[in-house]
Scaffold this active site. Structure first.
Site, PDB file in Angstrom:
ATOM      1  N   PRO A 315      39.221  26.421  30.028  1.00  0.00           N
ATOM      2  CA  PRO A 315      40.150  26.821  31.093  1.00  0.00           C
ATOM      3  C   PRO A 315      39.790  28.116  31.809  1.00  0.00           C
ATOM      4  O   PRO A 315      40.273  28.382  32.911  1.00  0.00           O
ATOM      5  CB  PRO A 315      41.479  26.966  30.345  1.00  0.00           C
ATOM      6  CG  PRO A 315      41.329  26.124  29.133  1.00  0.00           C
ATOM      7  CD  PRO A 315      39.897  26.221  28.751  1.00  0.00           C
ATOM      8  N   CYS A 389      34.236  56.674  45.846  1.00  0.00           N
ATOM      9  CA  CYS A 389      33.587  57.066  47.088  1.00  0.00           C
ATOM     10  C   CYS A 389      32.916  55.864  47.736  1.00  0.00           C
ATOM     11  O   CYS A 389      31.689  55.823  47.903  1.00  0.00           O
ATOM     12  CB  CYS A 389      32.582  58.185  46.813  1.00  0.00           C
ATOM     13  SG  CYS A 389      32.010  59.000  48.299  1.00  0.00           S
TER      14      CYS A 389
END
Length: 469
Positions: A315, A389
């Site tokens: 799954p 950043c």
């Protein structure tokens, strides 16, 4: 008439009547707001979790993980029993693996897939019976194969011809017969709601059918290997069963051909079942998935007059994804207005792509809610961003949050249980957050969060004395 802000919103995102509502299916079943408007997870108010464990923090609802594991196990077992066979369900370690998670899912009846030596060692450290492990990967090293074989691993999924010889040598040295599956490409590729059928898959995993036939013939020649069956995986975050039906039909054609050379006890059809990340996502119910896929395989076997093998499924994120909620603290907010007059509220949090790389990697969409309070402020189109950043450091690309969201608010991002902690990094030297389990009003750390000292300890250019803090 759209307002300037609304013109930046994608078509699928509707302005909510209440920007405090927790969409059903996106959040763990235990998630709710208390009388003060605070989100409660597993019986624990978020402020209490944060007071103990800080932010960012990945919170996993134990009962949600266990419940979903049990639901998949029981649904596939029941569907298989209707056709007088059995089913195995494997938890995908790559989604998120720790010793605690491994124990939870195996206690609920699941087996575990690993795809590296590291994941194998975590599963073994958790006490998982090696016979319940499957080993995936397109580049298993010789040492990883030797370790898996010596540990008594249940199955190794062969991904290339080269691996056949490596596994055979390792098994011969260990004095054992190693059971293997061969991963094939069915030519069906499924992504969410659509699937595309092609002649061959241009990807690093698995083998075309013609190569698989040759590989199986070689495996059957080797005394130290046992060919147990075929494996096929068609994609991830899949809704519906159309792709599985088509793929199963193609793989069964190869399965039937290979039966001429001997019994084939197992057929693994993979998985990659989808979950809801936003309120518009509509994953297929577990029982429906199981019944329709197993019925299709049984019908295909009946048409060909061949026995129905043991079935196996993976799954993926559907076990653990919905159980996870990441909590952040808002640091700054900043309205940005474009020349067109359209505007968006940027909400910066104290984590980002280091704890959730999926939006940057895949353009994945997530949801968000203020967790520490409710608000009557009008919804504002917002983008939740991290502290890194990078302009691509986006946690939630499009969401409507109360317009008064402010520094100090706790923000919750649901559906982060899969592929967030496992993809986390130390980009910009940001420590990875803790993973905390909640259940029945209590919390506990299951993966310790990192500190700056942890990061510095790996830098050999810092002497012990100079690096002391």
């Amino acid at each position: 008439m759209l307002s300037p802000a609304d013109s930046l919103a994608p078509d699928w995102l509707a302005i909510p009547d209440d920007a405090n509502t927790l969409a059903s299916g996106v959040w763990p079943a235990s998630a709710q707001r208390d009388a003060d408007g605070e989100i409660v997870l597993g019986g624990m108010p978020v402020s209490e979790i944060v007071r103990t464990h800080g932010t960012p923090v990945l919170v996993l609802d134990e009962n949600e993980v266990r419940g979903r594991a049990r639901a998949f196990h029981d649904a596939f077992a029941a569907a298989a029993a209707q056709h007088s066979t059995s089913a195995r369900v494997y938890y995908a370690g790559k989604a998120f693996l720790s010793t605690t998670i491994a124990r939870w899912v195996t206690e609920e009846g699941l087996n575990v897939d690993v795809c590296t030596g590291g994941e194998l060692e975590v599963a073994l450290a958790a006490g998982v019976d090696p016979a319940r492990l499957g080993f995936h990967g397109n580049n298993k090293s010789v040492s990883e194969i030797e370790r898996a074989v010596s540990a008594g691993i249940g199955t190794i999924i062969v991904d290339s011809r080269i691996e056949i010889e490596r596994i055979a040598v390792a098994a011969e040295r260990a004095g054992t017969v190693q059971r293997v599956l061969v991963r094939v490409n069915s030519g069906v590729h499924a992504e969410t709601h659509d699937f595309l059928a092609t002649a061959h898959e241009d990807q690093k995993f698995g083998m075309p059918f013609a190569d698989a036939e040759t590989a199986v013939a070689r495996i059957r020649e080797l005394a130290s290997l046992e060919f147990a069956g075929l494996h096929c995986h068609i994609g991830s975050q899949i809704f519906g069963v159309a792709g599985f039906r088509e793929s199963a039909s193609r793989v069964l054609a190869l399965h039937e051909k290979l039966l001429a050379g001997g019994d084939i006890p197992i057929l693994n059809l993979g998985g990659g079942f989808g979950i809801a990340y936003t309120s518009v996502d509509d994953p297929t119910p577990i029982a429906q998935l199981a019944a329709e896929i197993v019925d299709a395989v049984a019908a295909g076997c009946a048409e060909r007059g061949i026995p129905l093998p043991i079935l196996a499924f993976e799954p993926g994120r559907a076990i653990v994804g919905t159980a996870g909620v990441t909590l952040y603290e808002v640091g700054t907010t900043k309205p940005v207005t474009l020349e067109s007059g359209a505007s968006r509220l940027y909400v910066s949090v104290d984590g980002g792509m280091s704890d959730n790389a999926r939006p940057a990697l895949y353009g994945a969409q997530f949801s968000a809610r203020i967790a520490s309070r409710t608000s009557d402020a009008a919804p504002a189109l917002a983008r939740v961003v991290g502290k890194h950043c990078e302009s691509g450091d986006i946690v939630v690309d499009h969401e409507y949050l109360p317009g008064d969201v402010a520094p100090g608010d706790l923000l919750a991002v649901p559906a982060t249980g899969a592929y967030c902690a496992s993809l986390s990094s130390n980009y910009n030297h940001v420590p990875r957050p803790a993973v905390v389990a909640v259940a029945d009003g209590s919390s506990r750390v299951i993966v310790r969060g990192e500190t700056i000292d942890d990061l510095l300890s790996r830098d050999v250019g810092i002497s012990m004395n100079e690096g002391a803090r």
